[in-house]
Scaffold this motif. Structure first.
Motif, PDB file in Angstrom:
ATOM      1  N   LYS A  42      54.488  22.014  38.743  1.00 49.48           N
ATOM      2  CA  LYS A  42      54.563  22.293  40.096  1.00 49.48           C
ATOM      3  C   LYS A  42      55.525  21.251  41.304  1.00 49.48           C
ATOM      4  CE  LYS A  42      49.579  23.031  40.891  1.00 49.48           C
ATOM      5  NZ  LYS A  42      48.193  22.283  41.868  1.00 49.48           N
ATOM      6  N   VAL A  43      56.519  21.611  41.874  1.00 48.44           N
ATOM      7  CA  VAL A  43      57.412  20.883  43.064  1.00 48.44           C
ATOM      8  C   VAL A  43      56.776  20.558  43.732  1.00 48.44           C
ATOM      9  CG1 VAL A  43      59.978  20.775  43.633  1.00 48.44           C
ATOM     10  CG2 VAL A  43      58.747  22.147  41.145  1.00 48.44           C
ATOM     11  N   SER A  44      56.599  21.700  44.993  1.00 48.78           N
ATOM     12  CA  SER A  44      56.255  21.978  46.084  1.00 48.78           C
ATOM     13  C   SER A  44      56.022  22.531  47.067  1.00 48.78           C
ATOM     14  CB  SER A  44      57.323  20.718  47.525  1.00 48.78           C
ATOM     15  OG  SER A  44      57.304  20.625  48.615  1.00 48.78           O
ATOM     16  N   THR A  45      55.195  22.691  48.093  1.00 47.78           N
ATOM     17  CA  THR A  45      55.121  24.016  48.671  1.00 47.78           C
ATOM     18  C   THR A  45      56.157  23.996  50.020  1.00 47.78           C
ATOM     19  OG1 THR A  45      53.653  22.618  50.390  1.00 47.78           O
ATOM     20  CG2 THR A  45      52.336  23.383  48.766  1.00 47.78           C
ATOM     21  N   LYS A  46      56.653  23.108  49.864  1.00 46.83           N
ATOM     22  CA  LYS A  46      57.967  22.820  51.239  1.00 46.83           C
ATOM     23  C   LYS A  46      58.733  23.161  50.937  1.00 46.83           C
ATOM     24  CE  LYS A  46      55.253  18.766  53.542  1.00 46.83           C
ATOM     25  NZ  LYS A  46      54.830  18.065  54.090  1.00 46.83           N
ATOM     26  N   THR A  47      59.736  23.632  51.728  1.00 41.33           N
ATOM     27  CA  THR A  47      61.586  23.450  51.636  1.00 41.33           C
ATOM     28  C   THR A  47      61.506  22.031  52.375  1.00 41.33           C
ATOM     29  OG1 THR A  47      62.350  24.951  53.261  1.00 41.33           O
ATOM     30  CG2 THR A  47      61.414  26.313  51.237  1.00 41.33           C
ATOM     31  N   GLY A  48      63.189  21.743  51.765  1.00 40.16           N
ATOM     32  CA  GLY A  48      64.198  20.445  52.535  1.00 40.16           C
ATOM     33  C   GLY A  48      63.874  19.376  51.827  1.00 40.16           C
ATOM     34  N   VAL A  49      64.767  18.806  52.004  1.00 40.36           N
ATOM     35  CA  VAL A  49      64.796  17.379  51.226  1.00 40.36           C
ATOM     36  C   VAL A  49      63.905  16.310  51.126  1.00 40.36           C
ATOM     37  CG1 VAL A  49      66.515  14.853  50.923  1.00 40.36           C
ATOM     38  CG2 VAL A  49      67.472  17.808  51.609  1.00 40.36           C
ATOM     39  N   GLN A  50      63.328  16.369  49.973  1.00 40.35           N
ATOM     40  CA  GLN A  50      62.043  15.315  50.132  1.00 40.35           C
ATOM     41  C   GLN A  50      62.080  14.972  48.336  1.00 40.35           C
ATOM     42  OE1 GLN A  50      58.818  18.823  49.582  1.00 40.35           O
ATOM     43  NE2 GLN A  50      60.696  20.470  49.358  1.00 40.35           N
ATOM     44  N   PRO A  51      60.569  13.960  48.307  1.00 42.00           N
ATOM     45  CA  PRO A  51      60.662  12.913  47.307  1.00 42.00           C
ATOM     46  C   PRO A  51      59.668  14.475  46.816  1.00 42.00           C
ATOM     47  CG  PRO A  51      59.074  12.777  49.130  1.00 42.00           C
ATOM     48  CD  PRO A  51      59.789  13.743  49.023  1.00 42.00           C
ATOM     49  N   VAL A  52      59.932  14.395  44.982  1.00 40.05           N
ATOM     50  CA  VAL A  52      59.519  15.530  44.029  1.00 40.05           C
ATOM     51  C   VAL A  52      59.359  14.187  42.818  1.00 40.05           C
ATOM     52  CG1 VAL A  52      60.394  17.038  44.816  1.00 40.05           C
ATOM     53  CG2 VAL A  52      61.491  16.062  43.332  1.00 40.05           C
ATOM     54  N   PRO A  53      58.140  15.157  42.123  1.00 36.42           N
ATOM     55  CA  PRO A  53      57.906  14.298  40.730  1.00 36.42           C
ATOM     56  C   PRO A  53      59.242  14.385  39.834  1.00 36.42           C
ATOM     57  CG  PRO A  53      56.548  15.996  41.717  1.00 36.42           C
ATOM     58  CD  PRO A  53      57.151  15.600  42.550  1.00 36.42           C
ATOM     59  N   SER A  54      59.202  12.873  38.753  1.00 36.76           N
ATOM     60  CA  SER A  54      60.357  12.248  38.394  1.00 36.76           C
ATOM     61  C   SER A  54      60.064  13.550  37.337  1.00 36.76           C
ATOM     62  CB  SER A  54      60.477  11.048  38.288  1.00 36.76           C
ATOM     63  OG  SER A  54      59.578  11.199  37.621  1.00 36.76           O
ATOM     64  N   THR A  55      59.074  13.834  36.825  1.00 35.16           N
ATOM     65  CA  THR A  55      58.357  15.098  35.761  1.00 35.16           C
ATOM     66  C   THR A  55      59.888  16.200  36.349  1.00 35.16           C
ATOM     67  OG1 THR A  55      55.991  15.841  36.003  1.00 35.16           O
ATOM     68  CG2 THR A  55      56.889  13.786  35.054  1.00 35.16           C
ATOM     69  N   VAL A  56      59.817  17.228  37.381  1.00 34.60           N
ATOM     70  CA  VAL A  56      60.344  17.839  37.356  1.00 34.60           C
ATOM     71  C   VAL A  56      61.899  18.057  37.611  1.00 34.60           C
ATOM     72  CG1 VAL A  56      57.880  18.812  38.747  1.00 34.60           C
ATOM     73  CG2 VAL A  56      59.852  18.412  39.875  1.00 34.60           C
ATOM     74  N   THR A  57      61.943  17.486  37.977  1.00 37.99           N
ATOM     75  CA  THR A  57      63.799  17.097  38.114  1.00 37.99           C
ATOM     76  C   THR A  57      64.822  17.350  37.023  1.00 37.99           C
ATOM     77  OG1 THR A  57      64.019  14.354  38.217  1.00 37.99           O
ATOM     78  CG2 THR A  57      62.924  15.626  40.429  1.00 37.99           C
ATOM     79  N   LYS A  58      63.872  17.086  35.574  1.00 36.87           N
ATOM     80  CA  LYS A  58      64.581  17.339  34.458  1.00 36.87           C
ATOM     81  C   LYS A  58      64.944  18.519  34.382  1.00 36.87           C
ATOM     82  CE  LYS A  58      64.080  12.977  33.593  1.00 36.87           C
ATOM     83  NZ  LYS A  58      63.620  12.793  35.039  1.00 36.87           N
ATOM     84  N   ALA A  59      65.938  19.521  33.819  1.00 37.07           N
ATOM     85  CA  ALA A  59      65.960  21.157  33.846  1.00 37.07           C
ATOM     86  C   ALA A  59      64.873  21.329  32.678  1.00 37.07           C
ATOM     87  CB  ALA A  59      67.590  20.678  32.727  1.00 37.07           C
ATOM     88  N   PRO A  60      64.327  22.453  33.227  1.00 34.36           N
ATOM     89  CA  PRO A  60      63.582  22.923  32.058  1.00 34.36           C
ATOM     90  C   PRO A  60      63.867  23.172  30.481  1.00 34.36           C
ATOM     91  CG  PRO A  60      63.966  24.179  33.563  1.00 34.36           C
ATOM     92  CD  PRO A  60      64.801  23.236  33.918  1.00 34.36           C
TER      93      PRO A  60
END
Length: 185
Positions: A139-157
């Motif tokens: 899970k990343v987010s329900t919103k669009t725009g610039v925002q904080p996201v869990p660092s676990t999702v920022t790596k390439a899948p």
């Protein structure tokens, strides 16, 4: 209690706290449905938005969950939400994957550089259509725009090297999946 046992317990507790703190780390990412939405956002320009979309589209082909039938893909992602993948199965049959519903890229930082977030495609499962997810079903987010996201999702899948008969990307599929590879959410 002996001093050595107390010290071991204290170290174990500190390790658990440290590991928990690492799990809660966040990065800043830009999440958009398409290039137009990105270009309208303050701090983003059209060229960067296009480059981000193109990079995510390349990753989409490489990392999207793959299915051996359109029905199996639609069971996880919904009607009209799947497409034929450019590759075929080893027997020459078609492979299907969900459509890219958005993309994530590093956001602009105060000094004009981008954060170290992997540009990647985002998907929405049938069971949770408001939440953007990575190809690894995080899970990343329900919103669009610039925002904080869990660092676990920022790596390439990870790269998907095989097709799944019924992966279970959403919560319903996770309960019914018999495949050894589950995307349960």
């Amino acid at each position: 209690m002996k001093r050595s046992k107390s010290l071991k317990l204290a170290l174990m507790g500190a390790t658990i706290l440290t590991m928990s703190a690492c799990d809660n780390a966040e990065d800043t990412a830009a999440i958009f449905k398409d290039v137009d939405e990105c270009a309208q956002f303050e701090g983003e320009n059209l060229d960067q938005c296009r480059q981000g979309w193109e990079k995510a589209a390349e990753e989409h082909v490489r990392t999207a969950p793959k299915y051996t039938s359109i029905a199996e893909c639609q069971a996880d992602f919904g009607e009209e939400q799947c497409e034929q993948a450019p590759q075929q199965t080893s027997s020459g049959g078609s492979v299907f994957m969900p459509m890219m519903m958005g993309y994530m890229m590093g956001s602009m930082l105060a000094n004009g550089t981008r954060s170290n977030v992997a540009t990647q495609p985002l998907y929405r499962s049938k069971d949770d259509p408001k939440t953007f997810r990575t190809g690894d079903n995080q899970k990343v987010s329900t919103k669009t725009g610039v925002q904080p996201v869990p660092s676990t999702v920022t790596k390439a899948p990870s790269t998907k090297t095989s097709t799944v008969r019924r992966g279970g990307f959403g919560t319903t599929a996770a309960r019914t999946s018999t495949s050894s590879r589950s995307y349960g959410g």
